[in-house]
Design an enzyme around this catalytic site. Structure first.
Site, PDB file in Angstrom:
ATOM      1  N   LYS A   1       0.838  -1.208   0.000  1.00 40.48           N
ATOM      2  CA  LYS A   1       0.000   0.000   0.000  1.00 40.48           C
ATOM      3  C   LYS A   1       0.872   1.257   0.000  1.00 40.48           C
ATOM      4  CE  LYS A   1      -3.636  -2.483   2.470  1.00 40.48           C
ATOM      5  NZ  LYS A   1      -4.199  -2.809   3.787  1.00 40.48           N
TER       6      LYS A   1
ATOM      7  N   GLN B   1      -3.791  -1.637  10.196  1.00 46.20           N
ATOM      8  CA  GLN B   1      -3.723  -2.926   9.506  1.00 46.20           C
ATOM      9  C   GLN B   1      -4.177  -4.063  10.431  1.00 46.20           C
ATOM     10  OE1 GLN B   1      -2.872  -3.452   6.163  1.00 46.20           O
ATOM     11  NE2 GLN B   1      -3.615  -5.518   6.615  1.00 46.20           N
TER      12      GLN B   1
ATOM     13  N   ASP C   1     -10.760   2.731   5.197  1.00 43.26           N
ATOM     14  CA  ASP C   1     -11.072   1.301   5.134  1.00 43.26           C
ATOM     15  C   ASP C   1     -12.583   1.063   5.166  1.00 43.26           C
ATOM     16  OD1 ASP C   1      -9.030  -0.498   4.751  1.00 43.26           O
ATOM     17  OD2 ASP C   1      -8.396  -0.504   6.849  1.00 43.26           O
TER      18      ASP C   1
END
Ligand code: NDP
Length: 291
Positions: free
Chosen positions: A51, A95, A118
């Protein structure tokens, strides 16, 4: 022979669109995404690295914040709070998976909704339920919608079966497929579902988000269906230097000849998840810059 939906190629076109939009914006700062990684889980290390790399390639700023495996909820919350308050940060991504002492749901809800790229917070999941265009939609299901659209898969009135009901993939996927404009008739299956094979075999669009290799076999797939494989499973492989190879949830070799379109693993859904994260970050930036 099925058409292989090339997630890398579609992700590249999304990246090109983002680059194009960014090149037209002439502002004092670039979009900035902050990553928080707790511990050194190898898959998390690799996902965050990927990412960061893509953000850099697109001309976005990324910042990596590392916490030790033993980090407390208070430490994590305080880092999230400082990033929430930092006006130079548009997007905050924690994460997953987190170590067991940390509460994932509490953590995802700590991220300010307008920085929650997200789309895991209650606020964004609620907006998604209401079909509110302001919602940040979870990147994997959002990426699958893009794949379906760009591969010319008709969803309107079609029977879609989603196998998996997690908050980050299965549930938002079902919501996206049933929303106005997509208009699929959606069935969601899980580990307690009876007659899984029969239900899957009725699907025009079959989405596997289970996390178990070879869950979907040829007998579970309707002739001409479109099959989207979300699963990423590491299985031991002596021939690979890493000692493992990646496979999806679909038994690709037996299923592929039966369907009309299918995503491979790797190179299907995975690259789209990253592309959608970048798009969400761009949207967060535009919102923060009042654009
Ligand atoms: P979860 O483990 O959170 O959810 C798995 C779901 O599958 C659950 O709803 C579970 O049911 C269901 N399930 C498990 N076994 C069966 C079975 N035998 N039959 C039917 N349903 C079953 O996983 P995630 O949703 O987070 O991820 C799913 C997969 O997608 C994983 O392989 C993950 O690595 C991958 N993934 C890939 C991404 C990408 O970018 N390509 C991004 C995110 C995830 P129940 O609820 O009853 O337990």
């Amino acid at each position: 022979m099925a058409e292989i939906i090339d997630g890398n190629a579609v992700a590249q076109s999304v990246h090109a669109e983002i680059r194009g939009e960014l090149s037209k914006l002439n502002f004092s700062r670039r979009p900035c995404v902050a990553f928080i990684r707790v511990g050194d889980d190898p898959a998390s290390v690799s996902y965050v690295r990927k990412k960061e790399r893509v953000a850099g390639e697109l001309g976005m700023e990324s910042r990596l914040h590392l916490l030790p495996e033993s980090a407390s909820q208070e430490e994590l919350d305080s880092l999230i709070d400082s990033l929430n308050a930092d006006d130079s940060v548009d997007a905050v991504l924690v994460q997953a998976p987190l170590p067991p002492q940390l509460d994932e749901r509490k953590t995802f809800n700590r991220v300010r909704p307008d920085k929650d790229v997200d789309g895991f917070s209650n606020a964004n999941l609620g907006l998604l339920c209401q079909e509110n265009p302001r919602a940040f939609v979870a990147c994997t299901p959002a990426g699958i919608v893009e794949l379906l659209k760009r591969a010319g898969v008709e969803t309107r009135g079609k029977s879609a079966v989603v196998v998996g009901r997690s908050l980050i993939v299965g549930k938002p996927m079902a919501l996206l497929l049933m929303r106005k404009g997509m208009d699929a008739t959606v069935t969601v299956c899980h580990s307690k579902s009876e007659n899984l094979a029969r239900i899957c075999a009725g699907a025009d669009i079959l989405i596997a988000a289970v996390g178990r290799p070879q869950t979907i076999t040829a007998d579970m797939v309707k002739e001409g269906a479109c099959v989207i494989d979300v699963g990423i499973n590491r299985i031991p492989c002596a021939e690979k230097k890493s000692g493992y190879r990646l496979v999806g949830d679909v038994d690709f070799d037996s299923v592929e000849p039966k369907c009309s379109k299918i995503t491979p693993v790797p190179g299907g859904v995975g690259p789209m998840t990253v592309a959608m994260l970048m798009r969400n970050t761009l949207n967060a930036y535009k919102y923060h810059m009042g654009l």
